[in-house]
Design an enzyme around this catalytic site. Structure first.
Site, PDB file in Angstrom:
ATOM      1  N   LYS A   1      43.458  37.536  40.029  1.00  0.00           N
ATOM      2  CA  LYS A   1      43.759  36.661  38.893  1.00  0.00           C
ATOM      3  C   LYS A   1      44.449  37.418  37.789  1.00  0.00           C
ATOM      4  O   LYS A   1      45.246  36.883  37.059  1.00  0.00           O
ATOM      5  CB  LYS A   1      42.447  36.131  38.296  1.00  0.00           C
TER       6      LYS A   1
ATOM      7  N   LYS B   1      38.078  51.587  36.112  1.00  0.00           N
ATOM      8  CA  LYS B   1      38.198  51.227  34.697  1.00  0.00           C
ATOM      9  C   LYS B   1      38.029  52.463  33.819  1.00  0.00           C
ATOM     10  O   LYS B   1      38.730  52.618  32.816  1.00  0.00           O
ATOM     11  CB  LYS B   1      37.148  50.173  34.318  1.00  0.00           C
TER      12      LYS B   1
ATOM     13  N   LYS C   1      44.890  43.918  46.433  1.00  0.00           N
ATOM     14  CA  LYS C   1      44.443  42.555  46.739  1.00  0.00           C
ATOM     15  C   LYS C   1      45.056  41.546  45.773  1.00  0.00           C
ATOM     16  O   LYS C   1      45.406  41.892  44.649  1.00  0.00           O
ATOM     17  CB  LYS C   1      42.921  42.482  46.689  1.00  0.00           C
TER      18      LYS C   1
HETATM   19  P1  ADP Z   1      39.716  38.229  40.572  1.00  0.00           P
HETATM   20  O1  ADP Z   1      39.447  39.579  41.153  1.00  0.00           O
HETATM   21  O2  ADP Z   1      40.934  37.612  41.096  1.00  0.00           O
HETATM   22  O3  ADP Z   1      39.610  38.194  39.068  1.00  0.00           O
HETATM   23  P2  ADP Z   1      36.959  37.446  40.780  1.00  0.00           P
HETATM   24  O4  ADP Z   1      36.670  38.879  40.521  1.00  0.00           O
HETATM   25  O5  ADP Z   1      36.468  36.472  39.777  1.00  0.00           O
HETATM   26  O6  ADP Z   1      38.525  37.294  41.039  1.00  0.00           O
HETATM   27  O7  ADP Z   1      36.409  37.058  42.221  1.00  0.00           O
HETATM   28  C1  ADP Z   1      35.774  35.861  42.579  1.00  0.00           C
HETATM   29  C2  ADP Z   1      35.503  35.878  44.058  1.00  0.00           C
HETATM   30  O8  ADP Z   1      36.726  35.896  44.786  1.00  0.00           O
HETATM   31  C3  ADP Z   1      34.713  37.106  44.530  1.00  0.00           C
HETATM   32  O9  ADP Z   1      33.833  36.705  45.555  1.00  0.00           O
HETATM   33  C4  ADP Z   1      35.763  38.008  45.087  1.00  0.00           C
HETATM   34  O10 ADP Z   1      35.277  38.875  46.089  1.00  0.00           O
HETATM   35  C5  ADP Z   1      36.745  37.007  45.679  1.00  0.00           C
HETATM   36  N1  ADP Z   1      38.110  37.544  45.732  1.00  0.00           N
HETATM   37  C6  ADP Z   1      38.905  37.839  44.681  1.00  0.00           C
HETATM   38  N2  ADP Z   1      40.103  38.292  45.097  1.00  0.00           N
HETATM   39  C7  ADP Z   1      40.053  38.298  46.453  1.00  0.00           C
HETATM   40  C8  ADP Z   1      40.983  38.621  47.482  1.00  0.00           C
HETATM   41  N3  ADP Z   1      42.220  39.026  47.190  1.00  0.00           N
HETATM   42  N4  ADP Z   1      40.594  38.501  48.765  1.00  0.00           N
HETATM   43  C9  ADP Z   1      39.346  38.058  49.073  1.00  0.00           C
HETATM   44  N5  ADP Z   1      38.431  37.719  48.167  1.00  0.00           N
HETATM   45  C10 ADP Z   1      38.762  37.821  46.865  1.00  0.00           C
END
Ligand code: ADP
Ligand code: TRP
Length: 332
Positions: free
Chosen positions: A197, A111, A194
């Protein structure tokens, strides 16, 4: 009984990465642990989420927790900001977080590279807030995806430093957890990084996606010209498609396409159609339940209210103990 805690930021819809990396374990673990699952709305503020979006997303994540099978009778489900004790613990833990280590955190560095000097301090101390989330209920296990590994390591450090300074074993040292296996990282459909969202929504499969959307996204996934030699190592974008198939299809379907790849007869078009079909079957029950719950907002709000009450009870106990340990309650 050990305590489990995890959270998701209300920054959009839950996707397959959230589910397979973390939330699937929320459901499994509620049977054998004391569980707390929350919606990390304070954390969402670090990236300046607009108020209306934050409200909608918080409600949505709560609905999605329920839709995948988190049971409010078995687990405590709440919104982070309904438990202000977390903010107080965050303040205390800030005294045990070193500026240097916060600056070295990979998510912060990424960031910082993009935003430079105007990066807000909330982002720097994001891992401290996360530690407060975990330690407020003295959690032992934290089901999360692979991207949260470093944050968990930092929580462990802060907890250890606190315990050491106050000569106590008050905080258990929590562990990132995936059913005793390695933490998972579900890849994005575009072959880059990865599933997340916050991307444009084309490279993530959301739990609420319908058959048409799923087929469209999977068809658009990047592939190559196909293997030119038997048993060739799969390039990353092909490996990703196989990974998803392993997650949602039958073992025999996976074997079929794996053999086809290894003997160079694979047709990616056919594989994608099969994957889309299996993916749709996999997420369909979630989608249906999400749509149902969306029309029952009164129930969802009740879950949040009850959850907040239970979570605050637990949090208030910890804050009282911590104030005592620190020496803050002495004049009461
Ligand atoms: P994002 O990164 O999609 O905004 P969050 O940061 O809110 O999602 O993550 C919520 C949970 O989902 C965390 O435990 C995170 O490690 C898991 N998570 C998010 N994306 C992945 C992914 N592509 N593979 C495995 N776990 C994930
Ligand atoms: N930082 C996590 C993420 O981006 C969300 C989160 C906030 C969390 N607090 C937590 C996860 C406490 C587990 C435990 O995914």
């Amino acid at each position: 009984m050990e305590t489990v805690l995890s959270g998701v930021r209300p920054t959009g819809k839950l996707h397959l990465g959230n589910y397979l990396g973390a939330a699937i374990n929320f459901v499994k673990m509620q049977e054998n642990y004391k569980c707390f699952y929350f919606i990390a709305d304070y954390h969402a503020l670090t990236t300046h989420t607009k108020a209306a979006m934050l409200r909608d997303s918080s409600l949505n994540v709560l609905i999605e927790y329920l839709a995948i099978g988190v049971d409010p009778e078995k687990a405590t489900i709440y919104i982070q900001s309904h438990v202000p004790e977390i903010a107080e613990l965050y303040l205390f833990l800030n005294m045990f977080a070193y500026k240097g280590e916060l600056e070295k955190c990979v998510t912060f560095k990424e960031k910082a590279r993009k935003e430079g000097q105007t990066l807000n301090a909330g982002l720097l101390t994001y891992p401290v807030l996360m530690a407060a989330d975990i330690l407020i209920h003295k959690a032992h296990k934290v089901p999360v995806g692979d991207d949260q590994m470093q944050h968990l390591e930092m929580t462990r450090n802060f907890a250890q430093r606190f315990n050491h300074y106050y000569e106590t074993e008050y905080f258990p040292i929590p562990q990132a957890f995936n059913n005793g296996e390695e933490l998972l990282r579900v890849p994005s459909l575009d072959g880059m990084g990865k599933m997340s969202k916050s991307d444009d929504g084309k490279s993530a499969i959301f739990l609420v996606d319908d058959e048409v959307a799923i087929l469209k996204k999977i068809k658009a996934a990047k592939t190559d010209g196909g293997p030119s030699m038997p048993n060739q190592i799969k390039p990353i974008e092909i490996e990703n498609i196989f990974f998803l198939m392993k997650m949602v299809s039958d073992e025999s379907t996976y074997q079929f396409f794996d053999e086809a790849y290894n003997n160079c007869s694979i047709r990616y078009g056919d594989m994608k159609v099969q994957l889309a079909k299996d993916m749709n079957l996999y997420v369909k029950p979630f989608r249906e339940r999400i749509l149902e719950l969306q029309s029952d907002e009164a129930y969802v709000r009740k879950v949040a209210r009850n959850g907040a009450e239970k979570a605050r009870e637990s949090a208030q106990k910890t804050i009282k103990d911590v104030r005592d340990l620190i020496g803050l309650n002495s004049l009461h």
